[in-house]
Design a protein around this motif. Structure first.
Motif, PDB file in Angstrom:
ATOM      1  N   TYR A 211       5.449   9.045   5.865  1.00  0.00           N
ATOM      2  CA  TYR A 211       5.639   7.698   5.324  1.00  0.00           C
ATOM      3  C   TYR A 211       4.288   7.083   4.949  1.00  0.00           C
ATOM      4  CZ  TYR A 211      10.419   7.454   7.220  1.00  0.00           C
ATOM      5  OH  TYR A 211      11.736   7.669   7.504  1.00  0.00           O
ATOM      6  N   VAL A 212       4.259   6.377   3.837  1.00  0.00           N
ATOM      7  CA  VAL A 212       3.095   5.568   3.465  1.00  0.00           C
ATOM      8  C   VAL A 212       3.611   4.226   2.943  1.00  0.00           C
ATOM      9  CG1 VAL A 212       1.528   7.471   2.929  1.00  0.00           C
ATOM     10  CG2 VAL A 212       3.035   6.588   1.145  1.00  0.00           C
ATOM     11  N   PRO A 213       2.851   3.155   3.149  1.00  0.00           N
ATOM     12  CA  PRO A 213       3.295   1.852   2.638  1.00  0.00           C
ATOM     13  C   PRO A 213       3.163   1.730   1.131  1.00  0.00           C
ATOM     14  CG  PRO A 213       1.163   1.649   3.732  1.00  0.00           C
ATOM     15  CD  PRO A 213       1.652   3.036   3.992  1.00  0.00           C
ATOM     16  N   ALA A 245      14.551   7.732  -1.663  1.00  0.00           N
ATOM     17  CA  ALA A 245      13.160   7.380  -1.435  1.00  0.00           C
ATOM     18  C   ALA A 245      12.296   8.023  -2.496  1.00  0.00           C
ATOM     19  CB  ALA A 245      12.723   7.846  -0.042  1.00  0.00           C
ATOM     20  N   GLU A 246      11.248   7.310  -2.895  1.00  0.00           N
ATOM     21  CA  GLU A 246      10.294   7.892  -3.831  1.00  0.00           C
ATOM     22  C   GLU A 246       9.362   8.813  -3.060  1.00  0.00           C
ATOM     23  OE1 GLU A 246       7.072   6.535  -7.255  1.00  0.00           O
ATOM     24  OE2 GLU A 246       7.794   5.089  -5.771  1.00  0.00           O
ATOM     25  N   THR A 259       3.790  15.893   1.616  1.00  0.00           N
ATOM     26  CA  THR A 259       4.484  14.940   0.749  1.00  0.00           C
ATOM     27  C   THR A 259       4.373  13.538   1.327  1.00  0.00           C
ATOM     28  OG1 THR A 259       6.056  16.628   0.018  1.00  0.00           O
ATOM     29  CG2 THR A 259       6.711  14.341  -0.292  1.00  0.00           C
ATOM     30  N   VAL A 260       4.096  12.567   0.474  1.00  0.00           N
ATOM     31  CA  VAL A 260       4.104  11.164   0.880  1.00  0.00           C
ATOM     32  C   VAL A 260       5.380  10.535   0.341  1.00  0.00           C
ATOM     33  CG1 VAL A 260       1.612  10.925   1.087  1.00  0.00           C
ATOM     34  CG2 VAL A 260       2.683  10.542  -1.131  1.00  0.00           C
ATOM     35  N   THR A 261       5.963   9.674   1.139  1.00  0.00           N
ATOM     36  CA  THR A 261       7.249   9.096   0.778  1.00  0.00           C
ATOM     37  C   THR A 261       7.369   7.670   1.251  1.00  0.00           C
ATOM     38  OG1 THR A 261       9.665   9.425   0.951  1.00  0.00           O
ATOM     39  CG2 THR A 261       8.365   9.923   2.897  1.00  0.00           C
ATOM     40  N   THR A 262       8.220   6.911   0.579  1.00  0.00           N
ATOM     41  CA  THR A 262       8.519   5.553   1.027  1.00  0.00           C
ATOM     42  C   THR A 262       9.639   5.600   2.043  1.00  0.00           C
ATOM     43  OG1 THR A 262      10.105   5.317  -0.790  1.00  0.00           O
ATOM     44  CG2 THR A 262       7.858   4.542  -1.176  1.00  0.00           C
ATOM     45  N   ARG A 263       9.816   4.524   2.756  1.00  0.00           N
ATOM     46  CA  ARG A 263      10.958   4.455   3.665  1.00  0.00           C
ATOM     47  C   ARG A 263      12.236   4.314   2.859  1.00  0.00           C
ATOM     48  NH1 ARG A 263      10.109   4.343   9.028  1.00  0.00           N
ATOM     49  NH2 ARG A 263       7.941   4.056   9.680  1.00  0.00           N
TER      50      ARG A 263
END
Length: 266
Positions: A211-213, A245-246, A259-263
């Motif tokens: 997760y990333v903001p 989620a993106e 991988t980075v993803t939104t909540r």
């Protein structure tokens, strides 16, 4: 605080980066995620990443000594590392390292029959750490040749989908096999990977999602620090969740994919 691995048997209990250079890896992931690092009792080649005081992941500068690729690896809790290793070998999969004693427990590194690398851990695990919880990784994804065949392999090796109390459960949801721990989706197994594919994203492997903001900021930082975009932004169904989620898959300077993803938006 910690609990024994048998209390969460079969579930992912940690993720770790097999890196070449510890300081370089810390600089990169600290810049992308804002992680801070602390040394461990395992020696100068190991550290633990923290975010807002919570342990997130480990880094071990072992790629050179183990002659393996730089990669993020999930570890699964087991009752008995020796018995689990025996089950892996009985099913024509590979045990690359261990079981070896590390700190408060024993670990092994293995590859399933399609070549996806995963770890085993017998010993104390961090209480409250769990995929999808708080600062921990968002979820895990196994991209494999045949999701159903892989699910059977891991179920037999890690005691998934048994009648034993506390067993992780497996279901088919939205075109993938989904692993659940206490009803929470923690991993997704997706078919269609090709072992000989030149693109490492298409080969069988476990992928770790964080997760990333702000995805744009994380991507910008990764490129600034020598990383690269491995796949463009997509909106994807998350593991067993009724939402989307993106996400963007990135490559660190040594080739490690994450991988980075939104909540999830429900």
């Amino acid at each position: 605080m910690s609990i024994p691995s048998h209390a969460v048997f079969g579930a992912p209990c940690w993720v770790s980066l097999i890196a070449r250079d510890l300081a370089a890896a810390e600089d990169f992931y600290g810049g992308v995620f804002g992680w801070e690092f602390r040394p461990t009792r395992l020696g100068k080649d190991f550290s633990v990443a923290f975010l807002d005081g919570a342990p997130v992941a480990g880094i071990g500068a072992l790629a050179g000594s183990l002659a393996v690729a730089v990669a993020w690896t999930p570890y699964f809790a087991v009752d008995d590392a020796d018995a689990t290793v025996a089950r892996i070998q009985e099913r024509s999969a590979t045990v690359a390292v261990g079981p070896l004693r590390f700190g408060t427990g024993r670990a092994a590194l293995a590859a399933d029959r399609d070549g996806a690398v995963f770890g085993l851990w017998q010993g104390k695990v961090i209480r409250g750490w769990g995929v999808g919880r708080d600062k921990s990784p968002a979820w895990l994804e196994l991209r494999t040749r045949d999701a159903f065949e892989a699910a059977i392999f891991y179920a037999e090796v890690l005691d998934w989908a048994t009648e034993r109390p506390g067993s992780c459960q497996v279901s088919y949801e939205n075109g993938s096999v989904v692993l659940r721990q206490n009803e929470d989706a923690v991993a997704r197994l997706t078919g269609g990977a090709t072992e000989a594919a030149p693109d490492p994203q298409i080969r069988p492997r476990w992928h770790v999602h964080f997760y990333v903001p702000d995805i744009d900021y994380a991507v910008e930082q990764a490129i600034k620090l020598g990383g690269a975009i491995a796949s463009q932004a997509v909106t994807s169904q998350t593991a067993g969740a009724m939402g989307s989620a993106e996400q963007v898959t990135l490559r660190d300077p040594d080739g490690g994919l994450f991988t980075v993803t939104t909540r999830t938006n429900k």
